[in-house]
Design a protein around this motif. Structure first.
Motif, PDB file in Angstrom:
ATOM      1  N   GLN A 381       0.714  -1.208   0.146  1.00  0.00           N
ATOM      2  CA  GLN A 381      -0.093  -0.080   0.024  1.00  0.00           C
ATOM      3  C   GLN A 381       0.680   1.303  -0.003  1.00  0.00           C
ATOM      4  OE1 GLN A 381      -3.446   0.094   0.009  1.00  0.00           O
ATOM      5  NE2 GLN A 381      -2.891   2.321  -0.461  1.00  0.00           N
ATOM      6  N   VAL A 382       1.934   1.263   0.665  1.00  0.00           N
ATOM      7  CA  VAL A 382       2.897   2.377   1.057  1.00  0.00           C
ATOM      8  C   VAL A 382       3.476   2.609  -0.522  1.00  0.00           C
ATOM      9  CG1 VAL A 382       5.056   3.381   1.636  1.00  0.00           C
ATOM     10  CG2 VAL A 382       3.351   2.050   3.374  1.00  0.00           C
ATOM     11  N   VAL A 383       3.998   1.316  -1.124  1.00  0.00           N
ATOM     12  CA  VAL A 383       4.489   1.443  -2.765  1.00  0.00           C
ATOM     13  C   VAL A 383       3.549   2.251  -3.431  1.00  0.00           C
ATOM     14  CG1 VAL A 383       5.608   0.579  -4.519  1.00  0.00           C
ATOM     15  CG2 VAL A 383       6.200  -0.171  -2.072  1.00  0.00           C
ATOM     16  N   ASP A 384       2.224   1.833  -3.721  1.00  0.00           N
ATOM     17  CA  ASP A 384       1.273   2.220  -4.418  1.00  0.00           C
ATOM     18  C   ASP A 384       0.994   3.609  -4.047  1.00  0.00           C
ATOM     19  OD1 ASP A 384       0.936  -0.046  -5.627  1.00  0.00           O
ATOM     20  OD2 ASP A 384      -0.775  -0.584  -4.321  1.00  0.00           O
ATOM     21  N   ASP A 385       1.264   4.083  -2.790  1.00  0.00           N
ATOM     22  CA  ASP A 385       0.661   5.458  -2.393  1.00  0.00           C
ATOM     23  C   ASP A 385       2.064   6.617  -2.843  1.00  0.00           C
ATOM     24  OD1 ASP A 385      -1.664   5.009  -1.486  1.00  0.00           O
ATOM     25  OD2 ASP A 385      -0.782   5.033   0.718  1.00  0.00           O
ATOM     26  N   PHE A 386       3.470   5.832  -2.932  1.00  0.00           N
ATOM     27  CA  PHE A 386       4.582   6.639  -3.195  1.00  0.00           C
ATOM     28  C   PHE A 386       4.724   6.537  -4.835  1.00  0.00           C
ATOM     29  CE2 PHE A 386       6.421   6.869   1.436  1.00  0.00           C
ATOM     30  CZ  PHE A 386       5.272   7.766   1.774  1.00  0.00           C
ATOM     31  N   ASP A 388       4.105   8.072  -7.434  1.00  0.00           N
ATOM     32  CA  ASP A 388       4.688   9.471  -8.041  1.00  0.00           C
ATOM     33  C   ASP A 388       6.129   9.650  -7.744  1.00  0.00           C
ATOM     34  OD1 ASP A 388       3.846   9.854  -5.441  1.00  0.00           O
ATOM     35  OD2 ASP A 388       3.550  11.973  -5.909  1.00  0.00           O
ATOM     36  N   ARG A 389       6.728   8.871  -6.840  1.00  0.00           N
ATOM     37  CA  ARG A 389       8.225   8.978  -6.379  1.00  0.00           C
ATOM     38  C   ARG A 389       9.057   8.042  -6.862  1.00  0.00           C
ATOM     39  NH1 ARG A 389       8.054  10.746  -0.053  1.00  0.00           N
ATOM     40  NH2 ARG A 389      10.189  10.838  -0.403  1.00  0.00           N
ATOM     41  N   GLY A 390       8.750   7.081  -7.800  1.00  0.00           N
ATOM     42  CA  GLY A 390       9.326   6.131  -8.221  1.00  0.00           C
ATOM     43  C   GLY A 390       9.407   4.733  -7.340  1.00  0.00           C
ATOM     44  N   SER A 391       8.436   4.695  -6.290  1.00  0.00           N
ATOM     45  CA  SER A 391       8.501   3.916  -5.406  1.00  0.00           C
ATOM     46  C   SER A 391       8.358   2.198  -5.963  1.00  0.00           C
ATOM     47  CB  SER A 391       7.667   3.682  -4.445  1.00  0.00           C
ATOM     48  OG  SER A 391       6.262   3.851  -4.868  1.00  0.00           O
ATOM     49  N   ARG A 392       7.632   2.319  -7.181  1.00  0.00           N
ATOM     50  CA  ARG A 392       7.269   0.731  -7.682  1.00  0.00           C
ATOM     51  C   ARG A 392       8.422   0.146  -8.294  1.00  0.00           C
ATOM     52  NH1 ARG A 392       1.666   2.171 -10.402  1.00  0.00           N
ATOM     53  NH2 ARG A 392       0.188   2.119  -8.408  1.00  0.00           N
ATOM     54  N   ASP A 393       9.369   1.042  -8.748  1.00  0.00           N
ATOM     55  CA  ASP A 393      10.613   0.397  -9.415  1.00  0.00           C
ATOM     56  C   ASP A 393      11.624   0.424  -8.564  1.00  0.00           C
ATOM     57  OD1 ASP A 393       9.470   0.460 -12.235  1.00  0.00           O
ATOM     58  OD2 ASP A 393      10.084   2.530 -12.385  1.00  0.00           O
ATOM     59  N   ALA A 394      11.565   1.056  -7.332  1.00  0.00           N
ATOM     60  CA  ALA A 394      12.451   0.889  -6.295  1.00  0.00           C
ATOM     61  C   ALA A 394      12.494   0.000  -5.255  1.00  0.00           C
ATOM     62  CB  ALA A 394      12.852   2.326  -5.895  1.00  0.00           C
ATOM     63  N   VAL A 395      11.358  -0.363  -4.963  1.00  0.00           N
ATOM     64  CA  VAL A 395      11.163  -1.087  -3.718  1.00  0.00           C
ATOM     65  C   VAL A 395      10.786  -2.697  -4.130  1.00  0.00           C
ATOM     66  CG1 VAL A 395       9.683  -1.552  -1.754  1.00  0.00           C
ATOM     67  CG2 VAL A 395       9.981   0.716  -2.671  1.00  0.00           C
ATOM     68  N   ILE A 418      10.131   3.818   4.026  1.00  0.00           N
ATOM     69  CA  ILE A 418      10.445   4.055   2.711  1.00  0.00           C
ATOM     70  C   ILE A 418      10.666   5.394   2.046  1.00  0.00           C
ATOM     71  CG2 ILE A 418       9.278   3.484   0.525  1.00  0.00           C
ATOM     72  CD1 ILE A 418       7.922   0.882   1.964  1.00  0.00           C
ATOM     73  N   SER A 419       9.915   6.474   2.737  1.00  0.00           N
ATOM     74  CA  SER A 419       9.923   7.754   2.393  1.00  0.00           C
ATOM     75  C   SER A 419      11.511   8.220   2.737  1.00  0.00           C
ATOM     76  CB  SER A 419       9.000   8.772   3.108  1.00  0.00           C
ATOM     77  OG  SER A 419       8.961   9.762   2.990  1.00  0.00           O
ATOM     78  N   ASN A 420      11.872   7.710   3.742  1.00  0.00           N
ATOM     79  CA  ASN A 420      13.490   8.177   4.108  1.00  0.00           C
ATOM     80  C   ASN A 420      14.177   7.606   3.307  1.00  0.00           C
ATOM     81  OD1 ASN A 420      14.883   9.571   6.455  1.00  0.00           O
ATOM     82  ND2 ASN A 420      15.777   7.368   6.116  1.00  0.00           N
ATOM     83  N   SER A 421      14.087   6.359   2.557  1.00  0.00           N
ATOM     84  CA  SER A 421      15.010   5.891   1.709  1.00  0.00           C
ATOM     85  C   SER A 421      15.114   6.593   0.436  1.00  0.00           C
ATOM     86  CB  SER A 421      14.602   4.322   1.626  1.00  0.00           C
ATOM     87  OG  SER A 421      15.010   3.851   2.662  1.00  0.00           O
ATOM     88  N   LEU A 422      13.668   6.978  -0.037  1.00  0.00           N
ATOM     89  CA  LEU A 422      13.515   7.465  -1.264  1.00  0.00           C
ATOM     90  C   LEU A 422      14.169   9.084  -1.289  1.00  0.00           C
ATOM     91  CD1 LEU A 422       9.974   6.347  -2.363  1.00  0.00           C
ATOM     92  CD2 LEU A 422      12.077   5.817  -3.151  1.00  0.00           C
TER      93      LEU A 422
END
Length: 525
Positions: A381-386, A388-395, A418-422
């Motif tokens: 859920q966090v990955v989906d919400d982020f 727009d910050r490229g989380s799907r490719d990163a996590v 996860i936000s901190n890592s991005l």
């Protein structure tokens, strides 16, 4: 207050680990002395300690050396394969001898593999053969070493069973009751062997202490203070009673009376000491609880008042600045636009800061809504919400557990991590974030969030979870509250969190959480 309690527990566990390491080295040194001096140089008293009694056999000394080495290896966090190898050697020494007894093998060569038996050996079933109880204990200790990091409860049960057998053998020498020191028709356990195995069992227990000993609770303090004293006191009392009976054979009733009086006096002293300690700890606990409540109330009030009183004016200022910037954009005022853009950005950062402060206070004020939470679903859920910050490719996620927890707080926890890592991604490489987990046994799970970002100075790791603290990676946006919120969430769930990193090499945040929350229906089953 929570940090201080955590530090106290860490110091206590560190002392227990140091004690275990010392016991392990004592076992190694003592076994080497027995092998070299007693068996190779033929000084029999070194192996028996008591002249005329059964000796610590050469194979026993070898098993003690392997067990002591395994204890030191665990304490020093050596590779698991080394610990398993040493545990397997201890187990093999024990189980081979057990099979010799069960198959009634009078001589196999194994018993005198290191050194020949002394002539006219005392209480020895076969030359060089250790006692059946000694062999069983080595099998238990070896299995306990192998399962030490895999099945903690099983490992504790095996080693405690071995400790009880060794203690009974030791008491057999104190009371002069040979049946306690060995089975009929088998070699007796030497007093030196009993002492060595008791020390090894204690060391293994110190490396993974039961919650009763490790906890900061009142019961833990009493257990640490009085269990060793009770064990030593009972042993001394029994020894004195045996000596009194031996010295007063003409009047055994007098010996019984003296023993009863000593038991009563010892019980009264122990009761008074426990009561005094309980009163002192109860008072300390009451004061600490009062201080903790006051600090939490003050923090919550501050967060609530500051957020609610300042959020609305800041929102209005932001709207006003945005409208002013739009008006200037129709004229030629680039410098004014720059200043207003900076003012707007500053206002937004202040607003985010107040939102984070409010979230920090909300963790303390709100009651946990405990449910069964699949952590993978939360992270997804966090990955989906982020997105727009490229989380799907990163996590990436692997093997995440299902826990009892507050789902909204779990979302906030992993959203912050996860936000901190991005946010602190390295400028020269695309972000890669791995969220993985595994079971530590005993109802505890470990979840790690690892990234390849800029990392931080490891010297600030201990302060990173304090409010307004940030890593030394430069002036990036952020309030410095997010990781403080993470720690508060984890601690309210009975867990712990730590950070490891090196500048430029990425970071790893390690979260440990119990599978069940105390006081829930499933916990009481």
């Amino acid at each position: 207050m929570v940090t201080r309690a955590s530090d106290t527990r860490s110091i206590r566990l560190g002392r227990l680990r140091l004690t275990a390491r010392i016991f392990g080295w004592m076992a190694i040194i003592a076994s080497i002395i027995v092998i070299v001096v007693a068996w190779w140089l033929r000084v029999e008293v070194v192996a028996s300690l008591l002249p005329g009694s059964v000796t610590m056999k050469a194979n026993v000394a070898l098993g003690v050396m392997f067990a002591g080495s395994a204890t030191v290896a665990i304490a020093d966090k050596r590779p698991r394969w080394l610990v398993d190898l040493l545990g397997a050697l201890v187990f093999a020494i024990g189980i081979i001898t057990v099979l010799e007894y069960l198959l009634d093998i009078p001589w196999s060569g194994f018993d005198e593999l290191i050194a020949p038996e002394f002539a006219n050996a005392t209480d020895t079933a076969s030359p060089g053969r250790m006692g059946l109880n000694t062999a069983i204990n080595f099998s238990l200790i070896g299995a306990g070493i192998i399962t030490h990091t895999r099945r903690i409860m099983l490992s504790r049960s095996l080693t405690v069973a071995a400790g009880i057998v060794a203690y009974l053998a030791f008491i057999g020498y104190v009371l002069d009751v040979p049946r306690l020191s060995g089975f009929t028709g088998a070699t007796q356990m030497a007093i030196t062997t009993a002492m060595a195995q008791i020390g090894i069992v204690a060391a293994l227990t110190f490396l993974q202490p039961p919650e009763l000993i490790a906890t900061d609770s009142l019961g833990g303090a009493i257990a640490r203070r009085f269990l060793p004293g009770t064990l030593i006191g009972v042993t001394a009392l029994v020894s004195f009673a045996r000596w009194t009976l031996a010295e007063t054979l003409e009047d055994p009733l007098f010996a019984v009376q003296v023993t009863v009086v000593l038991v009563i006096v010892a019980a009264m002293i122990a009761t008074a000491a426990i009561a005094r300690r309980v009163n002192r700890l109860s008072e300390d606990l009451r004061v600490a609880e009062h201080q903790l409540r006051a600090a939490n109330d003050e923090l919550s009030r501050f967060a609530a008042v500051a957020a609610h009183d300042l959020r609305a004016p800041l929102r209005k200022i932001g709207v006003f600045l945005e409208r002013t910037r739009s008006s200037f954009s129709r004229d030629e005022g680039p410098r004014a636009l720059e200043y207003l853009s900076r003012a707007e950005a500053t206002t937004n950062r202040m607003y985010d800061l107040l939102e984070d402060i409010l979230a920090l206070g909300q963790v303390d004020r709100s009651e946990k809504r405990v449910e069964t939470v699949p952590i993978k679903a939360v992270v997804d859920q966090v990955v989906d919400d982020f997105a727009d910050r490229g989380s799907r490719d990163a996590v990436q996620t692997t093997a995440l557990p299902t826990l009892e927890a507050d789902p909204s707080q779990m979302y906030l926890l992993f959203a912050n991590l996860i936000s901190n890592s991005l946010k602190y991604a390295h400028p020269d490489r695309p972000p890669q974030i791995v969220v993985s987990g595994h079971s530590l046994g005993d109802g505890l799970h470990e979840i790690t969030v690892t990234d390849n970002g800029m990392g931080f100075d490891p010297t600030v790791a201990s302060r990173l979870f304090e409010p307004f603290e940030r890593g030394s990676t430069g002036a990036l946006e952020g309030s410095g509250i997010g990781l403080a919120v993470c720690r508060r969430i984890v601690e309210t769930h009975g867990g712990s969190i730590r950070a490891d990193s090196a500048e430029g090499m990425g970071s790893t945040f390690t979260v440990r959480l119990p599978s069940r929350q105390r006081g829930t229906p499933s916990d009481r089953k």
